[in-house]
Structure formats: C-alpha cells, structure tokens
Design a protein around this motif. Structure first.
Motif, short mmCIF file in Angstrom:
data_model
loop_
_atom_site.label_atom_id
_atom_site.label_comp_id
_atom_site.label_asym_id
_atom_site.label_seq_id
_atom_site.Cartn_x
_atom_site.Cartn_y
_atom_site.Cartn_z
N HIS A 76 0.85 -1.18 0.00
CA HIS A 76 0.00 0.00 0.00
C HIS A 76 0.89 1.24 0.00
O HIS A 76 1.81 1.35 0.82
CB HIS A 76 -0.85 -0.16 1.28
CG HIS A 76 -1.51 1.04 1.84
ND1 HIS A 76 -2.39 0.93 2.88
CD2 HIS A 76 -1.45 2.34 1.55
CE1 HIS A 76 -2.83 2.11 3.21
NE2 HIS A 76 -2.27 2.99 2.41
N ASP A 77 0.61 2.15 -0.95
CA ASP A 77 1.32 3.44 -0.91
C ASP A 77 0.49 4.36 -0.02
O ASP A 77 -0.68 4.60 -0.31
CB ASP A 77 1.42 4.00 -2.35
CG ASP A 77 2.23 5.28 -2.38
OD1 ASP A 77 2.21 6.03 -1.38
OD2 ASP A 77 2.89 5.53 -3.40
N VAL A 78 1.10 4.86 1.02
CA VAL A 78 0.30 5.61 2.00
C VAL A 78 -0.27 6.91 1.45
O VAL A 78 -1.16 7.51 2.06
CB VAL A 78 1.08 5.89 3.32
CG1 VAL A 78 1.41 4.62 4.06
CG2 VAL A 78 2.33 6.73 3.05
N THR A 79 0.24 7.33 0.29
CA THR A 79 -0.32 8.56 -0.30
C THR A 79 -1.50 8.24 -1.20
O THR A 79 -2.15 9.13 -1.73
CB THR A 79 0.75 9.30 -1.13
OG1 THR A 79 1.22 8.41 -2.14
CG2 THR A 79 1.92 9.74 -0.27
N ASP A 80 -1.77 6.95 -1.40
CA ASP A 80 -2.85 6.54 -2.29
C ASP A 80 -4.12 6.27 -1.47
O ASP A 80 -4.22 5.27 -0.77
CB ASP A 80 -2.38 5.27 -3.04
CG ASP A 80 -3.49 4.64 -3.85
OD1 ASP A 80 -4.57 5.25 -3.96
OD2 ASP A 80 -3.27 3.51 -4.36
N SER A 81 -5.09 7.18 -1.63
CA SER A 81 -6.29 7.12 -0.79
C SER A 81 -7.06 5.83 -0.94
O SER A 81 -7.73 5.37 -0.01
CB SER A 81 -7.24 8.26 -1.16
OG SER A 81 -6.53 9.45 -1.17
N SER A 82 -6.97 5.21 -2.15
CA SER A 82 -7.85 4.07 -2.40
C SER A 82 -7.46 2.82 -1.60
O SER A 82 -8.25 1.90 -1.48
CB SER A 82 -7.85 3.75 -3.89
OG SER A 82 -6.56 3.38 -4.26
N SER A 83 -6.23 2.76 -1.07
CA SER A 83 -5.82 1.50 -0.42
C SER A 83 -6.24 1.38 1.04
O SER A 83 -6.13 0.30 1.62
CB SER A 83 -4.31 1.32 -0.45
OG SER A 83 -3.72 2.00 -1.47
#
Ligand SMILES: NC(=O)C1=CN([C@@H]2O[C@H](COP(=O)(O)OP(=O)(O)OC[C@H]3O[C@@H](n4cnc5c(N)ncnc54)[C@H](OP(=O)(O)O)[C@@H]3O)[C@@H](O)[C@H]2O)C=CC1
Ligand SMILES: O=C1O[C@H](COP(=O)(O)O)[C@@H](O)[C@H](O)[C@H]1O
Length: 497
Positions: A87-94
């Motif tokens: 999970h990329d922590v900047t990616d809201s969808s995850s």
C-alpha cells in the motif's frame, strides 16, 4: 488507563520493510512474546509499498529477528500472527482494503477493537497517514486507538505545530505516543529511582551541593546512509532537541507528587519552562558546534563529514554540539548543566556525571594537593550502572586519602536488560505514556533549540571541519568548561587523573 499485564491489540506498522522495523520493532515484539508479555490475542499488519505475500513477509520478519537475537525458538508460531498489506500511504484508495483486513483480524484474534498504529516511516508521511486513518474509518474502533510516532517530530517549532495539528484531527493528545527511545533505556528510567528512592541523594540534589552536571552522548558511527536526512537536521535537532534535553529534564525535575504520567510530565515541563532561553551573543557564548574532519577511528582512516554520501562538500551542518544550560529555579540557579553529543567521536558512550561541590575546608592536605570531588556517574550505555566516587584513607598510610569507587552494574533479567523499544512498545500496549513525550515538552524544547539554530543558520561556521574523527570534539568544547573552572570528565574510563 488499561494496565492489563498481557495486552491485546492489532498493531499496524507503517514502514514494515524498513530499517527500524527490522532492526528494532520485530526483535522487540518477539522478546515481549518470549517473556510472556503478549497475550495470544495479537496480530501485526505490516504496511509498505513493495509487493509481498504474507509468507514472504513472515520470512523476512523471521530473518530480521534471527539477525538480532541469538538462539531464537518458537519463531514460526510467533510470526504466524504477521500479515502484510502492500500500500502506498499517499494513495487514498488502499486504506479501505487495509480497514477490511484489520476488521477481519480483529474478529479472528478477538482483539477487542484495540489498535496501535506505529508510524515507522519518513516524517513527511505522518500527517497524511493520520488523516486517512480517520477519514477511512480505521480509527472507528470499539477498543483503544493509539498512534505511535517516530522522530523527528517536526524540523522546528512551526513544523512541529503543523504536524501536531494534523495528528490531533484524528487522535487526542493522550492517544499520541511520541517516541524518544532514550526514555526507554534502562538507566535513563533509573534516574528517577536513583533520585527519589535514596535518602542520601535527594537532600544533596541542588545548588548547595552540586557544582555542575555533565551529560555526554558520544558516537563512534558517522552519518552512514542517512546523509540526506542529517544534512537538514544536524546534531542539534537530531540529538539535543529530544534525547539530551529529556535527560536534563529528568535530572532537574522536582519530585512528582505521584508516579503517574501526568504528574511526571508536569514536573518535566516546568524544567523546560525554567530553562534560560539563549539568544544572539548568548548562543555563541554558551553553545559550540563542530563538524568532523578526516581522522582515525579504531585504527581505520575515515573520511570527513563533507566527504560522506549525500552530504554537501561545503556543508555547514554540525555533527557535534556542546552547550551550557542554565535552569532558573531555586534548586538549580548557578549550576551549569553541560551537554555534549557528536558523531565520529572517540567512544560510543552515554554518561551523566554529577559533580559535587568541594567540602568547605580540606583537613587532609596542607599542600597544593586538592581532594578529589565526589562524583556520581550514571552509566547509560554501553555499560549500565552507577558509580559513586568517594575519598577514603589509603590502607596503611597515615591520613593519606585515596579515591575509591562504589560500583553498581545493572545486569538486568538473565543478564539481558530489555531493549528500549521493547519497553516502549509494551508501555504503549498497556496505555502507559509516561516514557513518551507530551506535546508541551516537544514545543518547549523546539522553542529552545530554534533560537540556537537561528543563530547558526545565519552565520557560516568558518572553521569547519573543526574536530578530527576519532577525537572527543573541538577544542572550544573544552574551553566552554574551562572558563567556568571545570573540565569534561573523561567518558572512556572516568578515572581520577
Ligand atoms: N532506522 C533507525 O534506526 C531509526 C529510525 N527512526 C525513524 O523511523 C522512521 C523510519 O526510519 P527507517 O526505518 O530507518 O526508514 P527506511 O527508509 O529504512 O524505511 C522506510 C519504510 O517506509 C516504506 N515506505 C516509503 N515510502 C512509502 C509509501 N509512500 N507508502 C508506504 N510505505 C512507504 C518503505 O518501504 P517500501 O519502499 O517498500 O515502500 C520502508 O518500509 C523515520 O521517521 C526515522 O527518522 C528513528 C530512530 C532510529
Ligand atoms: O535518535 C537517534 O539516536 C541515535 C543514537 O542512539 P543510541 O541509542 O545508539 O545512543 C543516533 O545515532 C541517531 O543519529 C539519532 O537519530
């Protein structure tokens, strides 16, 4: 507050493939497990960007524990509670799938809805993660929710305030556990016990009997692979703002009325408030900065700081700080607290030396010889213990005095004291925030440090590099004490000259 001995929780580690997680967090969790301090009802979710299966993650956790601890058994059963979420922590969808995973594990292990979010990642992500945890519902739990946050907590007061405001949108102050790993060290925790559980020290612990206090935290290592971070930090922000000032606070605080988080913190905060703020010329008179040049460490030639990876060849960043602090209270007025810390120094050592005043009249020497002052030395690391230096009569001699040492070596549990991170993780799981830093402490220490960095950033250090790698720092750090009639007690053996 929940003081259950075997706490139950889901721990989410953000940055689970990173250095801190591997070297400190996984081995510490394993030690807690082996010491029977974790209940069977625990689960860990590791979060990082790279793609890993649960199996591969569990293997890497095992490898890092084996690298840190000799003879570990029961590892398969321990790591079977570890799960991974890429999970990329900047990616809201995850965050939604992370929430589903957390809820499932909560049910599976019956974790009572208790959650600890450990941010072992670069600080620029702290605010974003906290915001998402709230907006995506990961903080909606039936049990406790706690946020553990690594250093650095901001770069100065302004950025620290901004970060704090972001965190406080999702967590209340008593849910934020700001790590200062020095507060987890056995002998740092022992400062309070030495002071407040011994009738022989507390009556002397003031400006009538103490002449000065010296705190040294020297490192042999340089900046290693952390040049990019260190260039924007330097020793002042990296060590003084947190670890060094925390030790000053523990040494200088008044006895708390109770040994609970609120009362201890309140006393520490008073110390920060009483610290004499230095500005302009006073910074130059009371603080010394240094940067290492080439030198020899353990017989090996080493490069200068400016030659390290990711360091500006004309860098103005300090790798050494020495300073004199004054605490303006009835107890401490007139007693200098000297601190010094640096990289690539002669020894890895953290020690506190409390030097007592001379007795009013020396009956033993009528010559130029002087009695040795009494010292109380608190050995924080690598050795752990205390030494009290006294004067006694030399055996067989006629009133000839000799210095004697009373030593206490702390040997811990089975000769093995718990690691700082192990204690702090356990404290956090139990809801004991005493050894974490409150926002008031963080903000006051930044206010103090900001004044110093302001002066240093506006004046280029003309003489850098000004100490040789493998030495104990620049000459000016010795002069800081000499002008007050003192000298640094040598940390390597702390023997009388
Ligand atoms: N290492 C130490 O000894 C100490 C570290 N600290 C602090 O701990 C924190 C972590 O340090 P450290 O472990 O050394 O750092 P590392 O660079 O070793 O690890 C960073 C971690 O963050 C993950 N990561 C990076 N970007 C993202 C992203 N966008 N989304 C999700 N995961 C991401 C990385 O994994 P991936 O690349 O797979 O995404 C990796 O797991 C820092 O705040 C540091 O100051 C404090 C004291 C000591
Ligand atoms: O926080 C930090 O501490 C370490 C020193 O910690 P210690 O427990 O080994 O004394 C220091 O190397 C690092 O630069 C700093 O970020």
């Amino acid at each position: 507050m929940n003081y259950t001995e075997k706490p139950t929780a889901l721990i989410m580690i953000f940055g689970a493939t990173g250095d801190l997680a591997k070297r400190k967090l996984f081995p510490s969790l394993y030690r807690l497990y082996k010491r029977g301090k974790l209940s069977d009802r625990y689960a860990i979710i590791g979060v990082a960007r790279r793609e890993l299966t649960n199996d591969a993650f569990q293997k890497s956790v095992k490898t890092s524990i084996q690298a840190a601890i000799k003879d570990c058994d029961d590892l398969d059963s321990f790591v079977s509670h570890f799960y991974y979420h890429s999970h990329d922590v900047t990616d809201s969808s995850s965050y939604l799938s992370l929430k589903t995973m957390a809820n499932d594990l909560d049910q599976h292990y019956q974790l009572d809805g208790n959650r600890i979010f450990y941010l072992a990642m670069a600080p620029e992500f702290f605010g974003t993660i906290a915001e998402h945890l709230k907006s995506d519902g990961l903080t909606e739990v039936s049990g406790f929710k706690r946020l553990v946050i690594e250093k650095p907590f901001g770069h100065d007061l302004e950025s620290a305030k901004e970060l704090n405001n972001q965190l406080r949108q999702a967590f209340s102050e008593d849910e934020v556990y700001r790590i200062d790993h020095y507060l987890g060290k056995e002998m740092v925790q022992n400062i309070e016990v030495i002071r407040f559980a011994n009738a022989i020290f507390e009556p002397l612990w003031n400006n009538r009997y103490i002449s000065n206090i010296q705190i040294t935290s020297s490192e042999v290592l340089g900046v290693e692979e952390r040049g990019r971070y260190y260039e924007t930090s330097g020793a002042l922000r990296d060590m003084v703002q947190n670890h060094m000032l925390q030790m000053v606070a523990l040494l200088a605080m008044e006895p708390p009325i109770r040994l609970n988080t609120e009362e201890i913190r309140a006393e520490k905060v008073k110390v920060f408030r009483a610290m004499n703020m230095l500005e302009g010329e006073a910074v130059k008179e009371n603080f010394v900065r240094g940067q290492y040049g080439r030198g020899t460490v353990d017989g090996v030639d080493v490069p200068a700081y400016r030659e390290e990876q990711m360091v500006n060849p004309e860098s103005n960043t300090e790798t050494f700080v020495a300073g004199k602090l004054s605490i303006d209270t009835f107890r401490w007025k007139g007693v200098p607290f000297y601190i010094r810390t640096g990289k690539k120094m002669a020894a890895k050592s953290t020690k506190i030396v409390i030097q007592f005043k001379d007795i009013p009249m020396n009956l033993y020497y009528q010559t130029e010889k002087t009695l040795n002052p009494n010292l109380l030395v608190i050995h924080i690391q690598p050795e752990e213990g205390i030494t009290l230096y006294l004067n006694a009569q030399k055996a067989g001699e006629n009133v000839e005095t000799t210095p004697v040492k009373l030593n206490f070596a702390n040997s811990g549990i089975d000769g093995n004291t718990p690691e700082a991170y192990e204690r702090l993780l356990y404290d956090c799981m139990r809801g004991d925030a005493t050894n974490f830093t409150h926002w008031d402490e963080v903000s006051l220490s930044w206010s103090f440090v900001d004044k110093i960095s302001e002066v240093w950033e506006n004046t280029k250090a003309e003489n850098f590099p000004n100490y040789e790698a493998g030495s104990m720092g620049p000459r000016k750090a010795d002069e800081l004490l000499e002008k007050d009639g003192f000298f640094w007690w040598p940390v390597d053996h702390l023997k009388y000259k």
